[in-house]
Design a protein around this motif. Structure first.
Motif: not given
Length: 195
Positions: A32-45, A77-79, A87-90
């Motif tokens: 969904r191109n949401n920067a909140w993905c990164w904290p979840f990714g950090i914990v998961s990984c 980077n995303w923020q 904010v960085m664009r696609i």
């Protein structure tokens, strides 16, 4: 086959479930191109690295540690990471970039596979190639390059087979789900490139 698969999934521990759920949240938010993905990714990984060690997938352990570091870079980077200060664009990749990524991915897979062939690692080259191309796809994702989803599609399918071969049934199923989400992600991001 299906009842056995359900039994194997239900027999997995809490840690496998926490990794799986946080990983799903990460992928859905990144799609969904949401920067909140990164904290979840950090914990998961971080947790996934621990679990992968138990499955004897040493290249994957290194990959998960890499993902944790990339999670912090991705969040920044995303923020705030664009040259204009916003904010960085696609963006889209050039054809030459794909050729470079393929050469680097193959070379990285061969090197990693060779290095881990001298250990007790399992599925050495399979693990090495998926790791090598995952690193490249992650760099593309952090840079918000649309084509990262092409790479993730292939990598996730390869990982589904790898994890299943090692008895990591829940992770294999997660990779199949990722593959479906990747298709959604590609079309979602592609619409935003045209805007």
């Amino acid at each position: 086959m299906f009842p056995q698969l359900v039994q194997e999934i239900m027999a997995l521990g809490r840690l496998d479930w926490v990794v799986t759920l946080t990983a799903l949240v990460y992928v859905v938010l990144s799609a969904r191109n949401n920067a909140w993905c990164w904290p979840f990714g950090i914990v998961s990984c971080a947790l996934w690295a621990y679990v992968s060690y138990g499955y004897g997938l040493y290249s994957d352990v290194l990959l998960q540690v890499f993902y944790v570091a990339m999670g912090f870079w991705g969040l920044y980077n995303w923020q705030r990471g664009s040259e204009e200060g916003g904010v960085m664009r696609i963006s889209r990749m050039k054809k030459e970039d794909h050729l470079l990524y393929l050469v680097v991915g193959i070379a990285g897979g061969l090197l990693l596979g060779y290095l881990f062939s001298y250990t007790n690692a399992e599925a050495t080259y399979w693990d090495a190639f998926t790791t090598s191309f995952s690193v490249l796809a992650t760099i593309m994702l952090v840079r918000r390059q649309l084509e990262n989803w092409y790479y993730w599609f292939v990598v996730d399918l390869a990982y589904a087979g790898l994890y299943y071969s090692r008895g990591a049934v829940l992770f294999a199923l997660l990779m199949v789900i990722y593959t479906v989400i990747v298709v959604y992600a590609y079309y979602t991001w592609r619409k935003q490139v045209k805007e």
